[in-house]
Motif scaffolding. Structure first.
Motif, short mmCIF file in Angstrom:
data_model
loop_
_atom_site.label_atom_id
_atom_site.label_comp_id
_atom_site.label_asym_id
_atom_site.label_seq_id
_atom_site.Cartn_x
_atom_site.Cartn_y
_atom_site.Cartn_z
N PRO A 140 43.42 38.50 43.99
CA PRO A 140 44.42 38.90 42.98
C PRO A 140 43.82 39.10 41.59
O PRO A 140 44.17 40.03 40.88
CB PRO A 140 45.43 37.75 42.99
CG PRO A 140 45.30 37.15 44.35
CD PRO A 140 43.85 37.26 44.68
N VAL A 141 42.91 38.19 41.20
CA VAL A 141 42.30 38.34 39.88
C VAL A 141 41.49 39.64 39.83
O VAL A 141 41.51 40.37 38.84
CB VAL A 141 41.40 37.12 39.58
CG1 VAL A 141 40.57 37.37 38.33
CG2 VAL A 141 42.27 35.88 39.39
N GLY A 142 40.77 39.95 40.91
CA GLY A 142 40.01 41.20 40.93
C GLY A 142 40.92 42.43 40.86
O GLY A 142 40.62 43.38 40.14
N HIS A 143 42.04 42.40 41.61
CA HIS A 143 42.99 43.52 41.52
C HIS A 143 43.57 43.65 40.12
O HIS A 143 43.75 44.77 39.60
CB HIS A 143 44.11 43.34 42.55
CG HIS A 143 43.63 43.49 43.96
ND1 HIS A 143 44.42 43.23 45.05
CD2 HIS A 143 42.41 43.86 44.46
CE1 HIS A 143 43.74 43.44 46.16
NE2 HIS A 143 42.50 43.82 45.83
N LEU A 144 43.90 42.48 39.52
CA LEU A 144 44.44 42.51 38.17
C LEU A 144 43.42 43.09 37.19
O LEU A 144 43.76 43.94 36.34
CB LEU A 144 44.86 41.10 37.75
CG LEU A 144 45.43 40.96 36.33
CD1 LEU A 144 46.72 41.78 36.19
CD2 LEU A 144 45.70 39.50 36.00
N VAL A 145 42.18 42.65 37.29
CA VAL A 145 41.15 43.16 36.38
C VAL A 145 40.92 44.66 36.62
O VAL A 145 40.76 45.44 35.69
CB VAL A 145 39.84 42.36 36.59
CG1 VAL A 145 38.69 43.02 35.84
CG2 VAL A 145 40.03 40.94 36.10
N ARG A 146 40.98 45.06 37.92
CA ARG A 146 40.79 46.47 38.21
C ARG A 146 41.92 47.33 37.64
O ARG A 146 41.68 48.38 37.03
CB ARG A 146 40.70 46.66 39.72
CG ARG A 146 40.44 48.09 40.15
CD ARG A 146 40.61 48.23 41.64
NE ARG A 146 41.99 47.92 42.03
CZ ARG A 146 42.41 47.82 43.30
NH1 ARG A 146 41.55 48.00 44.29
NH2 ARG A 146 43.66 47.53 43.56
N ASP A 147 43.18 46.87 37.84
CA ASP A 147 44.31 47.69 37.39
C ASP A 147 44.53 47.60 35.88
O ASP A 147 44.99 48.57 35.27
CB ASP A 147 45.58 47.25 38.12
CG ASP A 147 45.46 47.48 39.62
OD1 ASP A 147 44.65 48.35 40.01
OD2 ASP A 147 46.12 46.77 40.41
#
Length: 381
Positions: free
Chosen positions: A291-298
């Motif tokens: 989730p943190v990676g998706h958040l950082v990506r988006d």
């Protein structure tokens, strides 16, 4: 150990074997289990290092094939070229400095001097002086030998034979030989027979002495040694053989048991590591990192990428306008320094009225000429 598993025929076992087997196996198991654990750890470390070092070795091999080998070949070619040049230079210097002067000295100085200054006078001296002198000396020496030395030698030989050889020959033939024959027949032969009888008697005495010494050695050494071998060493050897066999069997059994123990310990450690490290790490990766990676990506990377693309486009447009401004300034400066560009001169039109196939619009057919009004075929003759 079962006999059918080891392939060894079954032997009768006594109380000594049964009493030795269990303690030996216990002691060997206690000693072998840590060694087997260390061995398995070393095997695992070796497999890990092999898996880790194999890519490094392949990378080093590729680096060697891609970089070091071409560099080495280039260096070898350069070194070969330098060596060839040095060899040629050394050969040229050696030929120029050493060979050619000595060759010229030999060919144009030594050979002419030796042929014309030494060989020719020596040949003339040999033909004219030495050869006739040698022939005269040979003839004189042959005459002296035939007339003087040969008769003198024969007479001297006869005198020496009569003085030196004949007296010793007569002494040997008529004095030494008869005396030696009588001494051998009447003195040495009886003495030899007596010595032979004495030797036979001494030999018999020595045989009897040897038999007595052999009997004494048999009684004092051989019989005690045989008794010691049969009554002491053989039972002790059998006991030691039983102990060694049981020790070998115990080592085999302990090694297998240690393998089972290390396998069980490895499985337990693997499960423990999976439950304590693997599952928490997987849960942390799925529930936190993803989730943190998706958040950082988006929220960060995509806006930052769009902003970077927009910035790049703006910079490209600014650079294009700057290049256009510089080109215009350069053209203006050129006009200011060297004048304007050449304008095309108009071409005078052909007098008369042009016509077409009825179109109303006029068309310029010659560059730089003013178009005239056209006449349709339907209006005038």
């Amino acid at each position: 150990m079962h006999p059918e598993r080891t392939g060894r025929p079954s032997e009768p076992e006594g109380c000594l074997t049964a009493a030795i087997r269990i303690p030996v196996r216990i002691v060997v198991l206690v000693l072998v289990v840590p060694l087997r654990l260390c061995w398995d750890v070393l095997v695992l470390c070796g497999a890990f290092l092999r898996r880790m070092l194999r890519p490094v070795g392949r990378a080093l091999g590729r680096f060697r094939d891609a970089v070091l080998a071409p560099v080495g070949r280039a260096v070898a070619r350069v070194a070969e070229g330098v060596a060839t040049a040095c060899r040629w230079l050394v050969a040229t210097l050696f030929t120029t400095v050493f060979c050619r002067p000595w060759l010229g000295l030999w060919r144009y100085v030594i050979v002419p001097v030796a042929v014309h200054g030494i060989a020719a006078p020596a040949a003339w001296l040999h033909r004219t002086v030495l050869a006739p002198l040698a022939r005269g000396l040979a003839r004189g020496t042959a005459w002296v030998y035939a007339r003087l030395l040969a008769p003198l030698g024969r007479g001297t030989g006869l005198v020496l034979w009569a003085v030196l050889v004949w007296p010793w020959t007569a002494l040997w033939r008529y004095a030494v030989v008869p005396v030696a024959t009588g001494a051998y027949r009447w003195v040495l032969t009886p003495l030899g027979h007596g010595l032979a009888r004495l030797a036979r008697g001494a030999g018999r005495g020595l045989v009897l002495l040897g038999r007595g010494v052999g009997l004494l050695l048999r009684v004092l050494l051989l019989i005690p040694l045989v008794f010691l071998y049969r009554r002491v060493l053989t039972p002790v050897g059998r006991v030691l053989a039983v102990v060694g066999r049981e020790l070998a069997d115990a080592l085999v059994v302990a090694w297998r048991v240690a393998g089972y123990v290390t396998r069980a310990v490895g499985r337990a450690l693997r499960r423990l590591a999976r439950n304590l490290i693997g599952r928490p790490a997987a849960w942390f990766y799925r529930n936190v990192c993803v989730p943190v990676g998706h958040l950082v990506r988006d929220a960060v990377w995509r806006p930052a990428g769009k902003a970077a693309v927009a910035t790049g486009r703006a910079v490209s447009a600014a650079l294009a306008s700057a290049r256009a401004s510089v080109a215009a300034a350069r053209r203006d400066a050129w006009r200011a320094l060297f004048g304007g560009l050449r304008e095309p001169e108009p071409v005078p039109a052909i007098p008369g009225r042009a016509r077409n196939l009825g179109g109303a619009a006029s068309r310029q057919t010659v560059p730089g000429a003013a178009a005239e009004s056209e006449i349709s075929l339907h209006k005038g003759g």
